[in-house]
Design a protein around this motif. Structure first.
Motif, PDB file in Angstrom:
ATOM      1  N   GLY A 102       0.780  -1.221   0.000  1.00  8.04           N
ATOM      2  CA  GLY A 102       0.000   0.000   0.000  1.00  8.04           C
ATOM      3  C   GLY A 102       0.816   1.277   0.000  1.00  8.04           C
ATOM      4  O   GLY A 102       0.251   2.371   0.113  1.00  8.04           O
ATOM      5  N   ARG A 103       2.116   1.181  -0.164  1.00  5.88           N
ATOM      6  CA  ARG A 103       2.968   2.373  -0.174  1.00  5.88           C
ATOM      7  C   ARG A 103       2.833   3.119  -1.498  1.00  5.88           C
ATOM      8  O   ARG A 103       2.818   2.507  -2.566  1.00  5.88           O
ATOM      9  CB  ARG A 103       4.424   1.946   0.033  1.00  5.88           C
ATOM     10  CG  ARG A 103       5.442   3.066   0.027  1.00  5.88           C
ATOM     11  CD  ARG A 103       6.830   2.485   0.229  1.00  5.88           C
ATOM     12  NE  ARG A 103       7.867   3.468  -0.020  1.00  5.88           N
ATOM     13  CZ  ARG A 103       9.154   3.185  -0.085  1.00  5.88           C
ATOM     14  NH1 ARG A 103       9.552   1.931   0.091  1.00  5.88           N
ATOM     15  NH2 ARG A 103      10.048   4.125  -0.313  1.00  5.88           N
ATOM     16  N   ASN A 118      10.528   0.427  -3.100  1.00  5.59           N
ATOM     17  CA  ASN A 118       9.672  -0.584  -2.494  1.00  5.59           C
ATOM     18  C   ASN A 118       9.827  -1.917  -3.218  1.00  5.59           C
ATOM     19  O   ASN A 118       9.776  -1.978  -4.451  1.00  5.59           O
ATOM     20  CB  ASN A 118       8.211  -0.122  -2.549  1.00  5.59           C
ATOM     21  CG  ASN A 118       7.347  -0.814  -1.520  1.00  5.59           C
ATOM     22  OD1 ASN A 118       7.849  -1.371  -0.545  1.00  5.59           O
ATOM     23  ND2 ASN A 118       6.048  -0.802  -1.723  1.00  5.59           N
ATOM     24  N   VAL A 119      10.057  -2.977  -2.466  1.00  2.00           N
ATOM     25  CA  VAL A 119      10.117  -4.322  -3.029  1.00  2.00           C
ATOM     26  C   VAL A 119       8.685  -4.823  -3.147  1.00  2.00           C
ATOM     27  O   VAL A 119       8.030  -5.118  -2.148  1.00  2.00           O
ATOM     28  CB  VAL A 119      10.954  -5.272  -2.145  1.00  2.00           C
ATOM     29  CG1 VAL A 119      10.913  -6.691  -2.692  1.00  2.00           C
ATOM     30  CG2 VAL A 119      12.394  -4.777  -2.057  1.00  2.00           C
ATOM     31  N   ILE A 158      10.379   1.836  -8.706  1.00  2.00           N
ATOM     32  CA  ILE A 158      11.233   3.019  -8.646  1.00  2.00           C
ATOM     33  C   ILE A 158      10.403   4.297  -8.546  1.00  2.00           C
ATOM     34  O   ILE A 158      10.626   5.141  -7.682  1.00  2.00           O
ATOM     35  CB  ILE A 158      12.154   3.089  -9.868  1.00  2.00           C
ATOM     36  CG1 ILE A 158      12.929   1.760 -10.025  1.00  2.00           C
ATOM     37  CG2 ILE A 158      13.123   4.250  -9.736  1.00  2.00           C
ATOM     38  CD1 ILE A 158      13.760   1.386  -8.825  1.00  2.00           C
ATOM     39  N   GLY A 159       9.465   4.483  -9.435  1.00  4.88           N
ATOM     40  CA  GLY A 159       8.647   5.694  -9.423  1.00  4.88           C
ATOM     41  C   GLY A 159       7.712   5.724 -10.620  1.00  4.88           C
ATOM     42  O   GLY A 159       7.739   4.844 -11.481  1.00  4.88           O
ATOM     43  N   ARG A 352       5.685  10.891  -0.495  1.00 10.12           N
ATOM     44  CA  ARG A 352       4.666  10.971   0.547  1.00 10.12           C
ATOM     45  C   ARG A 352       3.384  11.531  -0.049  1.00 10.12           C
ATOM     46  O   ARG A 352       3.403  12.215  -1.078  1.00 10.12           O
ATOM     47  CB  ARG A 352       5.133  11.873   1.689  1.00 10.12           C
ATOM     48  CG  ARG A 352       5.203  13.351   1.333  1.00 10.12           C
ATOM     49  CD  ARG A 352       5.788  14.198   2.444  1.00 10.12           C
ATOM     50  NE  ARG A 352       5.589  15.621   2.234  1.00 10.12           N
ATOM     51  CZ  ARG A 352       6.316  16.372   1.451  1.00 10.12           C
ATOM     52  NH1 ARG A 352       7.316  15.830   0.761  1.00 10.12           N
ATOM     53  NH2 ARG A 352       6.067  17.676   1.311  1.00 10.12           N
ATOM     54  N   GLU A 353       2.283  11.244   0.601  1.00  8.75           N
ATOM     55  CA  GLU A 353       1.020  11.786   0.136  1.00  8.75           C
ATOM     56  C   GLU A 353       0.947  13.269   0.459  1.00  8.75           C
ATOM     57  O   GLU A 353       1.257  13.691   1.571  1.00  8.75           O
ATOM     58  CB  GLU A 353      -0.149  11.037   0.791  1.00  8.75           C
ATOM     59  CG  GLU A 353      -0.273   9.594   0.339  1.00  8.75           C
ATOM     60  CD  GLU A 353      -1.525   8.926   0.882  1.00  8.75           C
ATOM     61  OE1 GLU A 353      -2.351   9.641   1.501  1.00  8.75           O
ATOM     62  OE2 GLU A 353      -1.681   7.714   0.700  1.00  8.75           O
ATOM     63  N   ILE A 354       0.522  14.065  -0.519  1.00 11.46           N
ATOM     64  CA  ILE A 354       0.417  15.507  -0.346  1.00 11.46           C
ATOM     65  C   ILE A 354      -0.690  16.010  -1.264  1.00 11.46           C
ATOM     66  O   ILE A 354      -0.881  15.490  -2.376  1.00 11.46           O
ATOM     67  CB  ILE A 354       1.775  16.193  -0.672  1.00 11.46           C
ATOM     68  CG1 ILE A 354       1.708  17.686  -0.400  1.00 11.46           C
ATOM     69  CG2 ILE A 354       2.192  15.916  -2.101  1.00 11.46           C
ATOM     70  CD1 ILE A 354       3.052  18.403  -0.584  1.00 11.46           C
ATOM     71  N   ALA A 355      -1.441  17.012  -0.815  1.00  7.91           N
ATOM     72  CA  ALA A 355      -2.495  17.593  -1.642  1.00  7.91           C
ATOM     73  C   ALA A 355      -1.867  18.291  -2.845  1.00  7.91           C
ATOM     74  O   ALA A 355      -0.805  18.910  -2.738  1.00  7.91           O
ATOM     75  CB  ALA A 355      -3.321  18.582  -0.819  1.00  7.91           C
ATOM     76  N   THR A 356      -2.525  18.175  -3.987  1.00  6.56           N
ATOM     77  CA  THR A 356      -1.997  18.776  -5.207  1.00  6.56           C
ATOM     78  C   THR A 356      -1.809  20.278  -5.044  1.00  6.56           C
ATOM     79  O   THR A 356      -0.792  20.843  -5.469  1.00  6.56           O
ATOM     80  CB  THR A 356      -2.948  18.484  -6.386  1.00  6.56           C
ATOM     81  OG1 THR A 356      -3.208  17.082  -6.450  1.00  6.56           O
ATOM     82  CG2 THR A 356      -2.333  18.927  -7.702  1.00  6.56           C
TER      83      THR A 356
END
Length: 378
Positions: A102-103, A118-119, A158-159, A352-356
């Protein structure tokens, strides 16, 4: 989770003794110890076979010390390594630095070092025993299992793409790859002695790694597309996920060739504690209408903040999703030129989660600018 002990070294001078008082014996060659033992045995034989003087007391203390010394020498000549029954580790015994369900998948802007990818999958485990010869008194020897090497397939997220490019790879603090990988292809890591080898440490790494840059229509990994790995056999089209839009890397068997479903896992050493992998990657938002090639890059490694703002406004997945026709490209082109003149760029790994809106405000503070909506344009 339980952790397997690293490989135990067995040589003539590396045995551990239970009694500290006898530890110095391990620094004496076995031939010298044998000679001393024979001399002491001869002394005991003489002591018990000779005719004692009429009034001579039995030298009990001397005999006791002599027997203890002989016992220590015998123990040093026939040492028993402190090795418990060696058993290969199972898949659940492996410890990865980052394997979190869930990351969020990070956003990459400019050139960054992804220290905690993240693996998202690992499997295809196989083991091979590490054996060594234990020497005896007269040259005899026997094979002893001191540990196991492990082969494992691993997938790193990776991203978000598209357009991710790989520059370097680190395992622990060691650089193991340097290049310029921007398409679906493979590269090798051939470092079998990276962690000291199987005789002196935790082994090393031998892997062929497949790179997927996060395109919207990237292909499915042939290695992962297997029922024992990630192929979904209950779906209408039986296939593994393509992870479209996500840049990822798969480490597998060292073949120096394109991936196949018949490949096995990569050699990752002889420990279940996997050292952290880090990837230096870069991604630059695409240019918009009116820009020239390279206007989206500042000082070769940073993003032009105006291009990041444009992507943030128009991206339909994680941005505002505005149509490009709503953007005043003339104003954006003028602001982009200022950023180039001022060498005002940045690189960032947003994990990290952040508002747009909050992210947009942070960019505005860096460039001392403001994005606003003109009423006459809606």
């Amino acid at each position: 989770m339980p952790q397997k002990q690293d490989s135990i070294k067995i040589t003539d001078s590396s045995f551990e003794y239970e009694d500290d008082i006898f530890a110095p014996l391990k620094y004496i060659s076995w031939k010298t110890r044998l000679i001393v033992l024979l001399v002491l045995l001869g002394g005991i034989y003489h002591h018990f076979t000779r005719t004692p003087e009429p009034d001579e007391p039995r030298q009990a203390i001397f005999v006791t010390l002599l027997v203890l010394t002989i016992g220590a020498l015998l123990k040093s000549l026939f040492p028993v390594p402190q090795i418990e029954g060696q058993r290969p580790a199972g898949l659940g015994d492996f410890q990865f630095p980052t394997a979190t369900e869930g990351r969020p998948v990070p956003l990459i802007f400019g050139r960054v070092l992804q220290k905690g990818p993240n693996v998202i999958w690992y499997g295809d485990l196989s083991q091979e025993a590490i054996t060594t010869k234990q020497k005896g008194l007269f040259g005899s020897s026997k094979s002893v299992v001191t540990g196991f090497t492990y082969n494992l397939g691993v997938q790193f997220a990776i991203g978000r793409g598209p357009g991710c490019k790989l520059k370097r790879v680190f395992i622990g603090e060691e650089e193991v790859f340097s290049g310029d990988v921007s398409t679906e292809t493979f590269f090798d890591i051939d470092k079998p002695e990276l962690f000291g080898g199987n005789s002196l440490g935790s082994g090393g790494i031998q892997a062929t790694c497949d790179f997927y840059p996060g395109g919207a229509s990237q292909t499915v990994s042939p290695y992962l597309d297997d029922p024992d790995r990630q192929r979904i056999t209950t779906a209408g089209t039986q296939t593994a996920p393509a992870y479209n839009g996500t840049c990822y890397i798969v480490a597998r068997q060292f073949t120096s060739a394109a991936p196949l479903s018949t490949n096995t896992g990569a050699y990752l050493g002889n420990s279940t504690s996997i050292k952290p992998w880090s990837f230096e990657v870069e991604r630059f938002p695409a240019i918009f209408a009116g820009q020239s090639a390279g206007d989206n890059v500042i000082n070769s490694t940073d993003c032009n903040p105006v291009n990041v703002i444009y992507e943030l406004l128009t991206n339909t997945e994680w941005g505002f999703g505005f149509p490009s026709t709503d953007i005043d490209l003339t104003a954006f082109k003028a602001a982009e030129d200022v950023m180039i003149t001022e060498s005002n760029g940045f690189s960032m790994l947003l994990d990290r989660e952040i508002a747009t809106k909050q992210f947009l405000d942070e960019i505005g503070r860096q460039i001392d600018g403001l994005v606003f909506c003109q009423a006459q344009h809606g």
